[in-house]
Design a protein around this motif. Sequence first.
Motif, PDB file in Angstrom:
ATOM      1  N   GLY A  36      -1.703  -2.163  -6.373  1.00  0.00           N
ATOM      2  CA  GLY A  36      -2.674  -1.570  -7.285  1.00  0.00           C
ATOM      3  C   GLY A  36      -3.557  -0.532  -6.612  1.00  0.00           C
ATOM      4  O   GLY A  36      -4.016   0.421  -7.248  1.00  0.00           O
ATOM      5  N   GLY A  37      -3.815  -0.729  -5.306  1.00  0.00           N
ATOM      6  CA  GLY A  37      -4.701   0.184  -4.591  1.00  0.00           C
ATOM      7  C   GLY A  37      -4.004   1.317  -3.867  1.00  0.00           C
ATOM      8  O   GLY A  37      -4.671   2.217  -3.345  1.00  0.00           O
ATOM      9  N   GLY A  38      -2.665   1.274  -3.833  1.00  0.00           N
ATOM     10  CA  GLY A  38      -1.936   2.312  -3.104  1.00  0.00           C
ATOM     11  C   GLY A  38      -2.184   3.704  -3.624  1.00  0.00           C
ATOM     12  O   GLY A  38      -2.196   4.678  -2.865  1.00  0.00           O
ATOM     13  N   ILE A  91      -5.100   5.621  -2.130  1.00  0.00           N
ATOM     14  CA  ILE A  91      -4.821   6.289  -0.852  1.00  0.00           C
ATOM     15  C   ILE A  91      -3.852   7.449  -1.078  1.00  0.00           C
ATOM     16  O   ILE A  91      -4.048   8.555  -0.575  1.00  0.00           O
ATOM     17  N   GLY A  92      -2.805   7.192  -1.841  1.00  0.00           N
ATOM     18  CA  GLY A  92      -1.751   8.184  -2.027  1.00  0.00           C
ATOM     19  C   GLY A  92      -2.204   9.439  -2.734  1.00  0.00           C
ATOM     20  O   GLY A  92      -1.761  10.551  -2.399  1.00  0.00           O
ATOM     21  N   SER A  93      -3.096   9.304  -3.711  1.00  0.00           N
ATOM     22  CA  SER A  93      -3.533  10.480  -4.475  1.00  0.00           C
ATOM     23  C   SER A  93      -4.311  11.476  -3.616  1.00  0.00           C
ATOM     24  O   SER A  93      -3.930  12.656  -3.531  1.00  0.00           O
ATOM     25  N   PRO A  94      -5.407  11.068  -2.945  1.00  0.00           N
ATOM     26  CA  PRO A  94      -6.124  12.045  -2.115  1.00  0.00           C
ATOM     27  C   PRO A  94      -5.300  12.531  -0.929  1.00  0.00           C
ATOM     28  O   PRO A  94      -5.441  13.685  -0.508  1.00  0.00           O
ATOM     29  N   LEU A  95      -4.435  11.667  -0.393  1.00  0.00           N
ATOM     30  CA  LEU A  95      -3.578  12.094   0.720  1.00  0.00           C
ATOM     31  C   LEU A  95      -2.652  13.215   0.277  1.00  0.00           C
ATOM     32  O   LEU A  95      -2.503  14.233   0.974  1.00  0.00           O
ATOM     33  N   LEU A 104       0.833  -1.206   0.000  1.00  0.00           N
ATOM     34  CA  LEU A 104       0.000   0.000   0.000  1.00  0.00           C
ATOM     35  C   LEU A 104       0.868   1.257   0.000  1.00  0.00           C
ATOM     36  O   LEU A 104       0.499   2.276  -0.590  1.00  0.00           O
ATOM     37  N   SER A 105       2.020   1.166   0.653  1.00  0.00           N
ATOM     38  CA  SER A 105       2.920   2.318   0.720  1.00  0.00           C
ATOM     39  C   SER A 105       3.554   2.601  -0.636  1.00  0.00           C
ATOM     40  O   SER A 105       3.542   3.735  -1.123  1.00  0.00           O
ATOM     41  N   MET A 130      -3.350 -10.810  -2.269  1.00  0.00           N
ATOM     42  CA  MET A 130      -3.682  -9.843  -1.227  1.00  0.00           C
ATOM     43  C   MET A 130      -2.635  -8.743  -1.139  1.00  0.00           C
ATOM     44  O   MET A 130      -2.958  -7.571  -0.966  1.00  0.00           O
ATOM     45  N   ALA A 131      -1.362  -9.127  -1.249  1.00  0.00           N
ATOM     46  CA  ALA A 131      -0.295  -8.127  -1.146  1.00  0.00           C
ATOM     47  C   ALA A 131      -0.222  -7.259  -2.389  1.00  0.00           C
ATOM     48  O   ALA A 131      -0.193  -6.031  -2.305  1.00  0.00           O
ATOM     49  N   ILE A 132      -0.190  -7.900  -3.558  1.00  0.00           N
ATOM     50  CA  ILE A 132      -0.024  -7.148  -4.798  1.00  0.00           C
ATOM     51  C   ILE A 132      -1.267  -6.327  -5.112  1.00  0.00           C
ATOM     52  O   ILE A 132      -1.202  -5.325  -5.828  1.00  0.00           O
TER      53      ILE A 132
END
Length: 454
Positions: free
Chosen positions: A164-166, A169-173, A30-31, A158-160
Amino acid sequence: MAGFLDKARIVAPRTFNRWLIPPAALAIHLSIGQVYAFSVFNEPMTRIIGIDQSAPGDWELTTLGWIFSIAIAVLGLTAAFGGRWLERVGPRKGMVVAATAWGGGFLVAALGCWLHSIWLVYLGYGVFGGIGLGFAYISPVKTLIRWFPDRPGMATGMAIMGFGGGAMIGSPLAVELMDVYAGPDSVGVGATFATMGVIYFVMMMFGALIVRVPHDDWQPAGFKPEQASGNRLQTQGHVHVDQALRTPQFWLIWAVLCLNVTAGIGVLGQASVMSQEMVGVSANAAAGFVGLLSIFNMLGRFIWSSTSDYIGRKATYSTFFILGILLYAAVPSIASGGVITLFVLCYLIIISMYGGGFATVPAYLRDLFGTAHVGAIHGRLLTAWSVAGVLGPVLINYLREFQLNQGVPPAEAYSLTMYIMAGLLAVGLLCNLAIRPMADRHLMSERELAAAAE
């Protein structure tokens, strides 16, 4: 500290709950998935001096475009050449190095913004960040596969999926932090880099602290290795990473991954423009389409890789290619008919298989090459991603330009590309069908296995 990071210190007790490992891997992926959202920084970084608008001396978009490219290139090189070291030192040390390089890269990039030095930004986010990306991407793979020999596709998915989903989170943050830090004298990019570097470092260190490896003889209750993976490609042995590159199976899977990614990555990069030109949707609707693609990219990584545990990796990739050929070949007719819903559905399925290809391939490698060097083999295989990252966008962009120069209307300019993509997927299908079980001559001896375990 060195002793704390040693591979021997992270062998789990026999009562350890293996379901603590996926959160550790997810914290890492995710990071680093933030790299897919780097484009949110591009426009603000063109006016670091001018603040409200670009001023003389501000960076051009073409200059900033190299930041992402350097990071991805270094990711591939790190994964390819750092895999052997990672196998030797274990996942915790690899994750700590990744956290330090990734988080530290943000801090160096922040300094580059404050000093307005593009070379410091290249060094920070591009080089240091790329090193962090490479080690972080492959660090959890072997560990997850060893903990979940009964469901390796689900575990790596689950990890990979997190990678794909990071970006979600990263964009709006990043946007929120730039709004907080922006002022009359700053666009807020430097402070945002620094803050995100600290946040990601803490998240990744959390993953490093809770990660464990199982005992060499550990197996989940009721697991029967001979029944694993749902296909006949399961190797009852292990292949050394150097020997893997001498097998036809490695290069066939390399081609399989490269062609699957080529077909998807070009679409992902041009989705907004393509949807507007092919079916005439508005810019806002195109933005929504891009968001949907991101969601299906993420979900496909988990759903398809989990499915592969039941139908087998070879059957899963064959599904990717057969479905992909049909969908790409159908898209021009669907677009010309103006059936927007069906057009969107086709591309959502295509992108889910693009993401699913990334998540399924570690388990495919495990089936064929065993687990002794699967992390290092996976790292070398990722060079296929680097090639596809160039090939896919080039095919989409240059063929579109060629068609327009020939007087083809914009709505039809992608038709030739779609048919070529279908042809590439047909080649990928043949490569996948050609994969055979590993010959015994490629397997490691007992002495080599003992040396690899040390």
